[in-house]
Design an enzyme around this catalytic site. Structure first.
Site, PDB file in Angstrom:
ATOM      1  N   ARG A  48       0.845  -1.206   0.000  1.00 18.96           N
ATOM      2  CA  ARG A  48       0.000   0.000   0.000  1.00 18.96           C
ATOM      3  C   ARG A  48       0.877   1.252   0.000  1.00 18.96           C
ATOM      4  NH1 ARG A  48      -1.792   1.643   4.458  1.00 18.96           N
ATOM      5  NH2 ARG A  48      -2.347  -0.387   5.309  1.00 18.96           N
ATOM      6  N   TYR A 100     -16.273  17.155 -16.459  1.00 21.84           N
ATOM      7  CA  TYR A 100     -16.570  15.717 -16.555  1.00 21.84           C
ATOM      8  C   TYR A 100     -17.634  15.368 -15.504  1.00 21.84           C
ATOM      9  CZ  TYR A 100     -15.883  10.730 -15.811  1.00 21.84           C
ATOM     10  OH  TYR A 100     -16.095   9.388 -15.642  1.00 21.84           O
ATOM     11  N   ASP A 172      -6.931  18.841 -15.360  1.00 21.57           N
ATOM     12  CA  ASP A 172      -7.246  17.477 -15.785  1.00 21.57           C
ATOM     13  C   ASP A 172      -6.748  17.358 -17.226  1.00 21.57           C
ATOM     14  OD1 ASP A 172      -8.391  15.186 -16.834  1.00 21.57           O
ATOM     15  OD2 ASP A 172     -10.241  15.372 -15.689  1.00 21.57           O
ATOM     16  N   LYS A 197      -7.748   6.172 -20.022  1.00 23.79           N
ATOM     17  CA  LYS A 197      -8.003   6.652 -21.374  1.00 23.79           C
ATOM     18  C   LYS A 197      -6.739   6.529 -22.244  1.00 23.79           C
ATOM     19  CE  LYS A 197     -11.858   7.516 -19.294  1.00 23.79           C
ATOM     20  NZ  LYS A 197     -12.229   8.824 -18.785  1.00 23.79           N
TER      21      LYS A 197
END
Ligand SMILES: *Cc1c(COP(=O)(O)O)cnc(C)c1O
Length: 375
Positions: A48, A100, A172, A197
């Site tokens: 982690r 978005y 972004d 993406k």
């Protein structure tokens, strides 16, 4: 520094010291041996906190964006949440009015209810941004080109205004990637990516990243959140995203060229009311796009004459495009965005959004031509 294309082609490909392999091994171990003296010889303790494969991806992303460091998360929205949680109750943020839709939902449903104040702003107009600042404004969130109308925000001007008001700027950069837009050179403090993406690029891995321009208390908070909450990018997704990164330059350059050809075809089609693509001279952000982007990107949208039903009929008639959401893969996608976003969507009803893949432009144009002639 080498050209970006060269850096990308070699991303994560340091020769592995234990085997001399060119391609990095995939580390699945969740735990790492401690020395007798209590030290961790390679700095890794527990997955982690840090995993060598994820670390390789994070370092590569920081390098290609021109930042100091990066943290990779299990999705773009998990990465966005890591940034938003750095704010305190009473802090105010500016977000684009056509941001978005998943990000808007994250802000409204999870952060506004915990005291983060939000103003939605038309970010294609610098005057609207300027007047929206309050003494408590701590962050400006930019998404350019916007989704799905591809409006352009002036990153340089907005970041300067934010700095003058003591606020940080987050960009972004999912739709552009460092290949087509370099937000740190324009004054951004943090860059957000949905790795799902273009960066992974094959519609087979979910992921997100936060890249920081320099060391800061803000980025320290993002790092602590990643480690303490644990929405980390898993080793396999890290590895396959790193593989995608190596071909990002050629993929996106090709996608951008094809999207440009498709935008021109659609603009001349009698059944198309308007095309939203910053590479068209008719686009209101054309000059600004040229000044801050290195290509117009692989995404565009257009509005069909004349009703929502007509748009649905066009989407129903395609054969090369696939009806699906998301973007950035090798296959071209078509999406009726409004019905995907739900009843509160501000998206025009007859709008169709395209994500251009790696097919030949003539096949895509022929497909759209046939679909637009459906009756
Ligand atoms: C997809 C997307 C996101 C969200 O990323 P996920 O990986 O789906 O969580 C954020 N911003 C933009 C611009 C996107 O396209």
């Amino acid at each position: 520094m080498a050209h970006l294309l060269t850096t990308l082609a070699h991303a994560g490909c340091d020769i592995d010291p234990s085997t001399a392999s060119l391609i990095p091994p995939l580390h699945f171990s969740t735990t790492f041996e401690r020395n007798a003296d209590g030290e961790y010889p390679h700095g890794y303790k527990y997955a982690r906190d840090g995993n060598p494969t994820r670390r390789q991806l994070e370092a590569s992303l920081a390098t290609i964006e021109g930042g100091t460091d990066c943290r990779a998360f299990s999705s773009g929205l998990a990465a966005s949440a890591a940034i938003l949680q750095s704010l305190d109750p009473g802090d105010h943020i500016l977000i684009p009015d056509d941001v978005y839709h998943g990000f808007r939902r994250l802000v409204v449903d999870h952060f506004a209810t915990r005291g983060i104040e939000t103003t939605s702003v038309n970010m294609s107009d610098p005057a609207c941004i300027e007047t929206a600042f309050r003494p408590s404004t701590k962050m400006v969130w930019i998404e350019t080109p916007s989704n799905p109308l591809l409006q352009i925000t002036d990153i340089r001007k907005t970041a300067a205004t934010a700095r003058a008001h003591g606020a940080v700027t987050v960009v972004d950069n999912t739709w552009m990637t460092p290949v087509l837009q370099r937000p740190f050179e324009l004054g951004a403090d943090l860059i957000l990516h949905s790795l799902t993406k273009y960066i992974s690029g094959h519609s087979d891995a979910l992921g997100g990243a936060v890249v920081s321009f320099k060391e800061s208390e803000l980025f320290d908070r993002v790092c602590a959140y990643q480690q303490q909450v644990g929405a980390v990018l898993d080793p396999f997704s890290s590895w396959i995203t790193l593989r995608g990164l190596r071909t990002l330059g050629v993929r996106l350059t090709h996608q951008s060229t094809t999207a440009d050809a498709i935008a021109r075809f659609l603009e001349g089609h009698p059944r198309v009311r308007i095309v939203h693509y910053p590479g068209l001279k008719s686009h209101p952000g054309y000059d600004l796009a040229r000044s801050q982007m290195r290509g117009s990107g692989g995404m565009l949208s257009f509005e069909v004459e004349s009703s929502e039903a007509d748009a649905m009929a066009v989407a129903a008639s395609v054969r090369v495009f696939t009806r699906a959401t998301s973007l950035g893969g090798t296959e071209s996608l078509i999406e009726h965005r409004r019905s995907m976003e739900g009843p509160d969507s501000p998206t025009p009803p007859s709008l169709l959004r395209l994500s251009i893949g790696l097919e030949h432009s003539e096949d895509l144009i022929e497909d759209l031509d046939r679909a637009l002639a459906y009756r």
